[in-house]
Design a protein around this motif. Structure first.
Motif, PDB file in Angstrom:
ATOM      1  N   LYS A 129       0.834  -1.214   0.000  1.00 24.71           N
ATOM      2  CA  LYS A 129       0.000   0.000   0.000  1.00 24.71           C
ATOM      3  C   LYS A 129       0.865   1.260   0.000  1.00 24.71           C
ATOM      4  CE  LYS A 129      -4.149  -1.748   2.157  1.00 24.71           C
ATOM      5  NZ  LYS A 129      -4.565  -2.317   3.423  1.00 24.71           N
ATOM      6  N   ILE A 130       1.863   1.312   0.875  1.00 25.72           N
ATOM      7  CA  ILE A 130       2.662   2.549   0.940  1.00 25.72           C
ATOM      8  C   ILE A 130       3.553   2.709  -0.298  1.00 25.72           C
ATOM      9  CG2 ILE A 130       2.560   2.841   3.454  1.00 25.72           C
ATOM     10  CD1 ILE A 130       5.453   1.814   3.612  1.00 25.72           C
ATOM     11  N   LEU A 131       3.932   1.581  -0.905  1.00 30.78           N
ATOM     12  CA  LEU A 131       4.714   1.666  -2.152  1.00 30.78           C
ATOM     13  C   LEU A 131       3.913   2.423  -3.212  1.00 30.78           C
ATOM     14  CD1 LEU A 131       7.155   0.703  -3.960  1.00 30.78           C
ATOM     15  CD2 LEU A 131       5.802  -1.319  -4.465  1.00 30.78           C
ATOM     16  N   LEU A 132       2.641   2.100  -3.277  1.00 26.88           N
ATOM     17  CA  LEU A 132       1.766   2.716  -4.278  1.00 26.88           C
ATOM     18  C   LEU A 132       1.485   4.188  -3.944  1.00 26.88           C
ATOM     19  CD1 LEU A 132       0.243   1.773  -6.794  1.00 26.88           C
ATOM     20  CD2 LEU A 132      -1.712   1.246  -5.344  1.00 26.88           C
ATOM     21  N   VAL A 133       1.095   4.439  -2.687  1.00 30.31           N
ATOM     22  CA  VAL A 133       0.691   5.800  -2.299  1.00 30.31           C
ATOM     23  C   VAL A 133       1.882   6.758  -2.272  1.00 30.31           C
ATOM     24  CG1 VAL A 133      -0.267   7.167  -0.390  1.00 30.31           C
ATOM     25  CG2 VAL A 133      -1.288   4.964  -0.968  1.00 30.31           C
ATOM     26  N   HIS A 134       3.019   6.304  -1.762  1.00 29.89           N
ATOM     27  CA  HIS A 134       4.167   7.201  -1.564  1.00 29.89           C
ATOM     28  C   HIS A 134       5.211   7.107  -2.681  1.00 29.89           C
ATOM     29  CE1 HIS A 134       3.088   8.559   2.522  1.00 29.89           C
ATOM     30  NE2 HIS A 134       2.490   7.390   2.586  1.00 29.89           N
ATOM     31  N   TYR A 135       4.852   6.411  -3.767  1.00 27.24           N
ATOM     32  CA  TYR A 135       5.825   6.239  -4.856  1.00 27.24           C
ATOM     33  C   TYR A 135       6.362   7.582  -5.380  1.00 27.24           C
ATOM     34  CZ  TYR A 135       8.273   3.904  -8.595  1.00 27.24           C
ATOM     35  OH  TYR A 135       9.268   3.420  -9.404  1.00 27.24           O
ATOM     36  N   PRO A 136       5.500   8.601  -5.562  1.00 26.66           N
ATOM     37  CA  PRO A 136       6.010   9.856  -6.131  1.00 26.66           C
ATOM     38  C   PRO A 136       7.169  10.475  -5.348  1.00 26.66           C
ATOM     39  CG  PRO A 136       3.614   9.842  -6.121  1.00 26.66           C
ATOM     40  CD  PRO A 136       4.046   8.631  -5.352  1.00 26.66           C
ATOM     41  N   ASP A 176       6.615  13.159   5.816  1.00 28.95           N
ATOM     42  CA  ASP A 176       5.249  13.051   5.274  1.00 28.95           C
ATOM     43  C   ASP A 176       4.670  11.636   5.434  1.00 28.95           C
ATOM     44  OD1 ASP A 176       7.034  11.858   3.570  1.00 28.95           O
ATOM     45  OD2 ASP A 176       6.103  12.624   1.729  1.00 28.95           O
ATOM     46  N   ALA A 177       5.243  10.850   6.357  1.00 28.07           N
ATOM     47  CA  ALA A 177       4.758   9.468   6.528  1.00 28.07           C
ATOM     48  C   ALA A 177       3.316   9.454   7.031  1.00 28.07           C
ATOM     49  CB  ALA A 177       5.657   8.727   7.516  1.00 28.07           C
ATOM     50  N   CYS A 178       2.511   8.573   6.480  1.00 32.06           N
ATOM     51  CA  CYS A 178       1.120   8.431   6.929  1.00 32.06           C
ATOM     52  C   CYS A 178       1.057   7.349   8.003  1.00 32.06           C
ATOM     53  CB  CYS A 178       0.231   8.050   5.747  1.00 32.06           C
ATOM     54  SG  CYS A 178       0.679   6.440   5.064  1.00 32.06           S
ATOM     55  N   ARG A 179      -0.137   7.097   8.496  1.00 33.50           N
ATOM     56  CA  ARG A 179      -0.328   6.103   9.555  1.00 33.50           C
ATOM     57  C   ARG A 179       0.090   4.700   9.076  1.00 33.50           C
ATOM     58  NH1 ARG A 179       0.449   3.661  12.873  1.00 33.50           N
ATOM     59  NH2 ARG A 179      -0.786   2.693  14.513  1.00 33.50           N
ATOM     60  N   THR A 180      -0.170   4.395   7.808  1.00 31.19           N
ATOM     61  CA  THR A 180       0.182   3.064   7.276  1.00 31.19           C
ATOM     62  C   THR A 180       1.702   2.898   7.158  1.00 31.19           C
ATOM     63  OG1 THR A 180      -1.862   3.176   6.005  1.00 31.19           O
ATOM     64  CG2 THR A 180      -0.362   1.419   5.422  1.00 31.19           C
ATOM     65  N   TYR A 181       2.371   4.003   6.819  1.00 27.37           N
ATOM     66  CA  TYR A 181       3.847   3.996   6.748  1.00 27.37           C
ATOM     67  C   TYR A 181       4.396   3.637   8.138  1.00 27.37           C
ATOM     68  CZ  TYR A 181       7.805   5.673   3.813  1.00 27.37           C
ATOM     69  OH  TYR A 181       8.923   5.762   3.022  1.00 27.37           O
ATOM     70  N   GLN A 182       3.840   4.352   9.133  1.00 24.24           N
ATOM     71  CA  GLN A 182       4.271   4.132  10.522  1.00 24.24           C
ATOM     72  C   GLN A 182       3.988   2.686  10.958  1.00 24.24           C
ATOM     73  OE1 GLN A 182       2.326   6.792  13.250  1.00 24.24           O
ATOM     74  NE2 GLN A 182       3.400   5.967  15.013  1.00 24.24           N
ATOM     75  N   TYR A 183       2.798   2.216  10.629  1.00 26.86           N
ATOM     76  CA  TYR A 183       2.412   0.848  10.995  1.00 26.86           C
ATOM     77  C   TYR A 183       3.372  -0.170  10.350  1.00 26.86           C
ATOM     78  CZ  TYR A 183      -0.183  -3.525  10.876  1.00 26.86           C
ATOM     79  OH  TYR A 183      -0.541  -4.849  10.991  1.00 26.86           O
ATOM     80  N   THR A 184       3.722   0.081   9.083  1.00 23.82           N
ATOM     81  CA  THR A 184       4.613  -0.851   8.365  1.00 23.82           C
ATOM     82  C   THR A 184       5.979  -0.920   9.059  1.00 23.82           C
ATOM     83  OG1 THR A 184       3.526  -0.188   6.320  1.00 23.82           O
ATOM     84  CG2 THR A 184       5.587  -1.387   6.088  1.00 23.82           C
ATOM     85  N   PHE A 185       6.516   0.252   9.383  1.00 24.71           N
ATOM     86  CA  PHE A 185       7.842   0.276  10.031  1.00 24.71           C
ATOM     87  C   PHE A 185       7.782  -0.354  11.428  1.00 24.71           C
ATOM     88  CE2 PHE A 185      10.689   3.653   7.793  1.00 24.71           C
ATOM     89  CZ  PHE A 185      10.471   3.026   6.581  1.00 24.71           C
ATOM     90  N   GLU A 186       6.731  -0.020  12.176  1.00 23.16           N
ATOM     91  CA  GLU A 186       6.628  -0.579  13.548  1.00 23.16           C
ATOM     92  C   GLU A 186       6.479  -2.100  13.506  1.00 23.16           C
ATOM     93  OE1 GLU A 186       4.578   3.284  15.718  1.00 23.16           O
ATOM     94  OE2 GLU A 186       3.358   1.523  15.320  1.00 23.16           O
TER      95      GLU A 186
END
Ligand SMILES: [Fe+2]
Ligand SMILES: [Fe+2]
Length: 252
Positions: free
Chosen positions: A120-127, A205-215
């Motif tokens: 999910k974050i690969l797609l959303v944060h790709y730019p 600019d990390a979103c909640r999903t970014y944070q969840y992925t790293f945690e």
């Protein structure tokens, strides 16, 4: 050489001990070792002074810090410490079953969750973070595939053989040693991911999903370290020693 545990404030850890030995005796040191990315599972078999030299750390200071933690009354990570102490008392057969029921089940769950959120974050944060996330996605996919195949080998081949052959032959030992080599490969991929993400430092600019992925990835790695430690430093040495007919009871 391991000194005896001592409740008084004394030096119980010395520079000639390995980090694997330190954790075996003082599991409460694990969070400290994780914080400083000191490897106690895959590469934990060098003496502290040698490890410190390789990493450019002050060995005396490191030993002093570890002794402070070893001497502290246990607060915080009591469950983890109790879990390792409980594990060390099990027989080889019990350890094998325990690892599968705990670490293998839990890590499979975490790996599935991470795969989903990382995609999910690969797609959303790709730019803005396409380069880092593509590399992370690739490394993680490699680690997940390696671990899934490793767990399958343990569960379907090596662990059943260990159950079947409580006194290992030379071939049995070689087979188990292959698992240790696979642990080292997984450890290298984990280190690459830690470096790539600067130890899971989130971008602004990390979103909640970014944070969840790293945690969740960090939680997975912390569990893998304990899992590999239990296999490399407790279960496998115990099994190798059975070759000479020395059961746990005869060393007590
Ligand atoms: Fe395992
Ligand atoms: Fe393993």
């Amino acid at each position: 050489m391991i000194n005896k545990k001592n409740s008084l404030n004394k030096e119980v850890i010395n520079e000639k001990m390995t980090l694997a030995e330190v954790v075996k005796e003082y599991p409460q040191t694990i969070p400290f070792l994780n914080d400083f990315h000191l490897d106690y599972c895959c590469g934990g078999h060098e003496a502290i002074d040698k490890t410190a030299k390789e990493l450019g750390l002050d060995a005396k200071q490191l030993v002093e810090n570890l002794n402070k933690i070893a001497n502290k009354p246990m607060i915080g990570d009591v469950d983890r410490v109790k879990d390792i102490e409980r594990f060390e008392k099990l027989s080889v057969d019990e350890m094998i079953d325990d690892i599968q029921e705990t670490h293998h089940v839990y890590e499979r769950e975490l790996m599935d969750k991470i795969e989903d959120s990382l995609n999910k974050i690969l797609l959303v944060h790709y730019p803005h973070h396409g380069q880092e996330l593509t590399k992370l996605h690739h490394l993680y996919a490699q680690l997940k595939a390696d671990l899934e195949e490793h767990f399958a080998k343990e569960e379907r081949l090596t662990f059943p053989l260990m159950h079947k052959n409580p006194i290992p032959s030379v071939d049995d030992i070689k087979r188990v040693q292959q698992l240790e080599e696979e642990h080292s490969k997984a450890g290298d991929l984990i280190k690459e991911i830690q470096e790539l993400t600067n130890n899971f430092t989130l971008p602004d600019d990390a979103c909640r999903t970014y944070q969840y992925t790293f945690e969740t990835m960090e939680a997975l790695f912390n569990d893998i370290f304990i899992h590999i430690f239990k296999e490399n430093s407790v279960l496998f040495p115990e099994y190798y020693e059975m070759k000479d007919g020395c059961k746990k009871s005869c060393r007590a």
